[in-house]
Every structure is written in structure tokens, then in C-alpha cells.
Design a protein around this motif. Structure first.
Motif, PDB file in Angstrom:
ATOM      1  N   LEU A  19       1.003  -1.167  -0.159  1.00 52.39           N
ATOM      2  CA  LEU A  19       0.126   0.140   0.018  1.00 52.39           C
ATOM      3  C   LEU A  19       0.901   1.166  -0.034  1.00 52.39           C
ATOM      4  O   LEU A  19       0.431   2.429  -0.160  1.00 52.39           O
ATOM      5  N   ARG A  20       2.152   0.982   0.138  1.00 48.96           N
ATOM      6  CA  ARG A  20       2.966   2.333   0.382  1.00 48.96           C
ATOM      7  C   ARG A  20       2.704   3.343   1.351  1.00 48.96           C
ATOM      8  O   ARG A  20       2.674   4.328   1.281  1.00 48.96           O
ATOM      9  N   LYS A  21       2.293   2.690   2.556  1.00 51.44           N
ATOM     10  CA  LYS A  21       2.065   3.618   3.775  1.00 51.44           C
ATOM     11  C   LYS A  21       2.972   3.678   4.736  1.00 51.44           C
ATOM     12  O   LYS A  21       3.753   2.653   4.867  1.00 51.44           O
ATOM     13  N   SER A  22       2.961   4.679   5.433  1.00 57.84           N
ATOM     14  CA  SER A  22       3.843   4.979   6.705  1.00 57.84           C
ATOM     15  C   SER A  22       2.961   4.116   7.684  1.00 57.84           C
ATOM     16  O   SER A  22       2.112   3.454   7.641  1.00 57.84           O
ATOM     17  N   GLY A  23       3.941   3.687   8.642  1.00 57.83           N
ATOM     18  CA  GLY A  23       3.406   2.969   9.909  1.00 57.83           C
ATOM     19  C   GLY A  23       2.320   3.542  10.338  1.00 57.83           C
ATOM     20  O   GLY A  23       1.228   3.089  10.771  1.00 57.83           O
ATOM     21  N   ASN A  24       2.279   4.849  10.624  1.00 56.60           N
ATOM     22  CA  ASN A  24       0.958   5.492  11.339  1.00 56.60           C
ATOM     23  C   ASN A  24      -0.084   5.464  10.401  1.00 56.60           C
ATOM     24  O   ASN A  24      -1.419   5.260  10.974  1.00 56.60           O
ATOM     25  N   ALA A  25       0.273   5.824   9.175  1.00 52.71           N
ATOM     26  CA  ALA A  25      -0.993   5.848   8.296  1.00 52.71           C
ATOM     27  C   ALA A  25      -1.644   4.317   7.975  1.00 52.71           C
ATOM     28  O   ALA A  25      -2.823   4.273   8.138  1.00 52.71           O
ATOM     29  N   PHE A  26      -0.852   3.472   8.088  1.00 49.96           N
ATOM     30  CA  PHE A  26      -1.357   1.921   7.972  1.00 49.96           C
ATOM     31  C   PHE A  26      -2.159   1.615   9.122  1.00 49.96           C
ATOM     32  O   PHE A  26      -3.308   1.087   9.207  1.00 49.96           O
ATOM     33  N   ALA A  27      -1.696   2.013  10.347  1.00 46.86           N
ATOM     34  CA  ALA A  27      -2.342   1.716  11.733  1.00 46.86           C
ATOM     35  C   ALA A  27      -3.626   2.387  11.903  1.00 46.86           C
ATOM     36  O   ALA A  27      -4.696   1.860  12.010  1.00 46.86           O
ATOM     37  N   GLU A  28      -3.938   3.468  11.261  1.00 51.97           N
ATOM     38  CA  GLU A  28      -5.050   4.489  11.104  1.00 51.97           C
ATOM     39  C   GLU A  28      -6.052   3.891  10.199  1.00 51.97           C
ATOM     40  O   GLU A  28      -7.348   3.720  10.384  1.00 51.97           O
ATOM     41  N   LEU A  29      -5.626   3.157   9.196  1.00 53.66           N
ATOM     42  CA  LEU A  29      -6.458   2.523   8.115  1.00 53.66           C
ATOM     43  C   LEU A  29      -6.935   1.088   8.828  1.00 53.66           C
ATOM     44  O   LEU A  29      -8.135   0.811   8.345  1.00 53.66           O
ATOM     45  N   VAL A  30      -6.230   0.428   9.327  1.00 50.53           N
ATOM     46  CA  VAL A  30      -6.493  -0.884  10.087  1.00 50.53           C
ATOM     47  C   VAL A  30      -7.245  -0.601  11.128  1.00 50.53           C
ATOM     48  O   VAL A  30      -8.109  -1.636  11.731  1.00 50.53           O
ATOM     49  N   GLY A  31      -7.008   0.529  12.039  1.00 55.85           N
ATOM     50  CA  GLY A  31      -7.860   0.985  13.105  1.00 55.85           C
ATOM     51  C   GLY A  31      -7.250   0.300  14.575  1.00 55.85           C
ATOM     52  O   GLY A  31      -7.992  -0.345  15.186  1.00 55.85           O
ATOM     53  N   VAL A  32      -6.036   0.267  14.401  1.00 59.76           N
ATOM     54  CA  VAL A  32      -5.208  -0.239  15.399  1.00 59.76           C
ATOM     55  C   VAL A  32      -3.990   0.984  15.867  1.00 59.76           C
ATOM     56  O   VAL A  32      -4.004   1.781  15.143  1.00 59.76           O
TER      57      VAL A  32
END
Length: 305
Positions: A19-32
Motif C-alpha cells: 500500500l506504500r503507507k507509513s506505519g502511522n497511516a497503516f495503523a489508522e487504516l486498519v484501526g489499531v
């Protein structure tokens, strides 16, 4: 789309990379929390995620765009594809077995004369020795032919030029007649169906190039979810007993054998990225009209030793 039966920290990291996401952006996307993402990635395959997290990751994957899904599928299968296989190194190191063809420069390997087990019923068939291309004909190979002869370029090349991103992928959108024009230029031939099958199964007639296990991760078939061709040297763990790559999956390959004499339909072997794994066994039969061309059909060549 690729489906993940068991999400661990490894698959979570691969999805974030796809997805080429940063850790923070990915965490927000997953909801964790970001801390939880770090924990998953730090533990890798040793941590299996709880059902709620798995469902969230399933949703993120399903909602991703097609390019991201393809990147994820490629990353997911990369380890199995490139699994260390001493056969590849030994076979390709052997000067007595391999040689470069003088016209198109492709590496070919020797398939010795002798009996092999052929077809679904494993009939004993004798074949004389021959050389076969280690890899399918790539876009880069085909570009040399087009430049040397002025032959028409495949329709998927922008402006009639080989795309750099596809240079090491098998050429596609070629008819049987196109493949035959290439082999005439290269002073080679299309393999017969039996030559192709022996190169894939070896003298003992193994069901798949790599052995007896029906392992879809060793080839680019529909189950991989990549939905596109891959570089011809990718699947090292799927090579045949002769060190030949991509004899299952990636693209169907034209052969010189007619389905029935005079009917203008020629055998296709090996299956493709569009095909389910149960079509990948080298013993299975398929054929198409000589004028057929598609995004999952290519070829490789043989020659005399």
C-alpha cells in the motif's frame, strides 16, 4: 484478488509495503495503534493476529486499488518463488549441459535422448536429444528479432517499442505464426508437445517440474493473485529436472504439434497467470487456432544439440 487464510505479522508488513503507507497511516487504516503495528512487524510469522484484526486487514486488502493488490500478491509469493534450490545452481553451472545460442543469445540446456513418461497415462515414449531455452522468449528477446527483421511489434508495446518494465517478462500477444517467424529468424524451432513435456517432467515423468507436490506457490497461476506476467527467472523453486524455468504458469507456450493433422490448431502447454493451478500439469492437453493471440500466450524454442 489474493486471499490470506492466516494473517501474521509478516503478511501485515507486506500489505503495508504494497500500500506504500507509513506505519502511522497503516495503523489508522486498519484501526489499531502504531504500537500494535510495530509489535506485529517485530514478531513476524511468530504472531497470528486475532479475528478482529484479521477481518480488518481483509477489508483493507479488498478495498485497495488493483495495483496495490498486485504488489501484495507479488510480495506474498516472492519467498516461495525464490526459495533456494541447488538444482538451479548446479544445472546452470554445468558447461556441458548449457550453451548460448549464436543468433538470439538465449541460454539453452540439453535434454538427453531416452525414454520418458508421457501424458496423463504415463506412456513410455522415446525422444532424441534436443536443446531447449531455459527461459521463455522475453519481450527483450523479441525486440532483437523485431529490430533485425522489421517484423511487427506486439500490440501491447507503446509506440512499437519494448517497455523497459516488461523486458524480462515473457512476450505475449503473439500468434503461432509470430512465434514461427521468430524461430525461423533464430534458426531454431518450436518444441513438439512431447519435447516440451519431457523438458518439464524429466525422464521419470514427475507430475510437476519440481516434483509430486501440487504447490501453486511455485508458479504464476491464478491462485497467486498477481494477475499479470512475472519475470521469467522469478520462480527458481519451480524449475524442471533440467533447470528449465516457467514450465508451469506465467504464459501458455506454443508448440509445433497440431492438435489434429491439418486442422490449424496447435498445442499450448504449461498454463498461465490467468489459469487455475489444476490446469498447470505439463501432461494436460490444450490447443488453439494458429491465429489466436492473447495476453497470456507466448513461446520458447528448441534446437538440435
Amino acid at each position: 484478488m489474493t486471499r490470506v487464510l492466516r494473517w501474521t505479522g509478516r503478511e501485515s508488513l507486506l500489505l503495508r509495503n504494497a500500500l506504500r503507507k507509513s506505519g502511522n497511516a497503516f495503523a489508522e487504516l486498519v484501526g489499531v495503534s502504531m504500537r500494535q503495528v510495530r509489535r506485529w512487524e517485530g514478531r513476524g510469522e511468530t504472531i497470528e493476529l486475532n479475528p478482529d484484526n484479521q477481518a480488518a486487514l481483509d477489508t483493507v486488502l479488498a478495498q485497495a486499488d488493483r495495483a496495490a493488490q498486485q504488489r501484495f500478491a507479488a510480495l506474498l509469493t516472492e519467498r516461495a518463488a525464490a526459495e533456494h534450490d541447488e538444482r538451479v545452481e548446479d544445472l546452470l553451472r554445468s558447461d556441458s549441459r548449457t550453451r548460448k545460442h549464436p543468433v538470439d543469445g538465449k541460454v539453452m540446456t540439453l535434454v538427453e535422448e531416452g525414454i520418458y513418461l508421457s501424458g496423463p497415462d504415463n506412456r513410455s515414449v522415446w525422444l532424441d536429444s534436443f536443446l531447449i531455452d531455459v527461459y521463455p522468449t522475453t519481450n527483450e528477446d523479441y525486440a532483437k528479432f523485431v529490430a533485425a527483421t522489421g517484423y511487427r511489434a506486439p500490440p501491447h508495446w507503446p509506440g512499437g517499442r519494448c517497455p523497459c518494465t516488461l523486458a524480462t517478462h515473457p512476450v505475449v500477444w503473439v500468434t503461432w505464426h509470430d512465434a514461427t517467424a521468430y524461430v525461423r529468424w533464430a534458426d531454431k524451432a518450436l518444441p513438439t508437445g512431447r519435447q516440451w513435456e519431457k523438458a518439464a517432467r524429466g525422464p521419470k515423468g514427475r507430475p510437476y517440474p519440481w516434483g509430486v507436490e501440487p504447490t501453486a506457490a511455485k508458479c504464476n497461476v491464478a491462485e497467486a493473485g498477481i494477475d499479470a506476467t512475472t519475470p521469467v527467472s522469478r520462480y527458481q523453486s519451480g524449475v524442471s529436472p533440467y533447470g528449465v524455468f516457467d514450465l508451469c504458469g506465467n504464459v501458455w507456450e506454443w508448440c509445433s504439434t497440431e492438435e489434429e493433422p491439418g486442422n490449424g490448431r496447435y498445442e499450448l502447454k504449461g498454463s498461465a497467470f490467468t489459469s487455475p493451478f489444476d490446469r498447470a500439469a505439463p501432461s494436460l492437453q490444450n490447443a488453439a487456432a494458429a491465429v489466436m493471440k492473447d495476453n497470456d500466450t507466448g513461446f520458447r524454442c528448441v534446437s538440435l544439440p
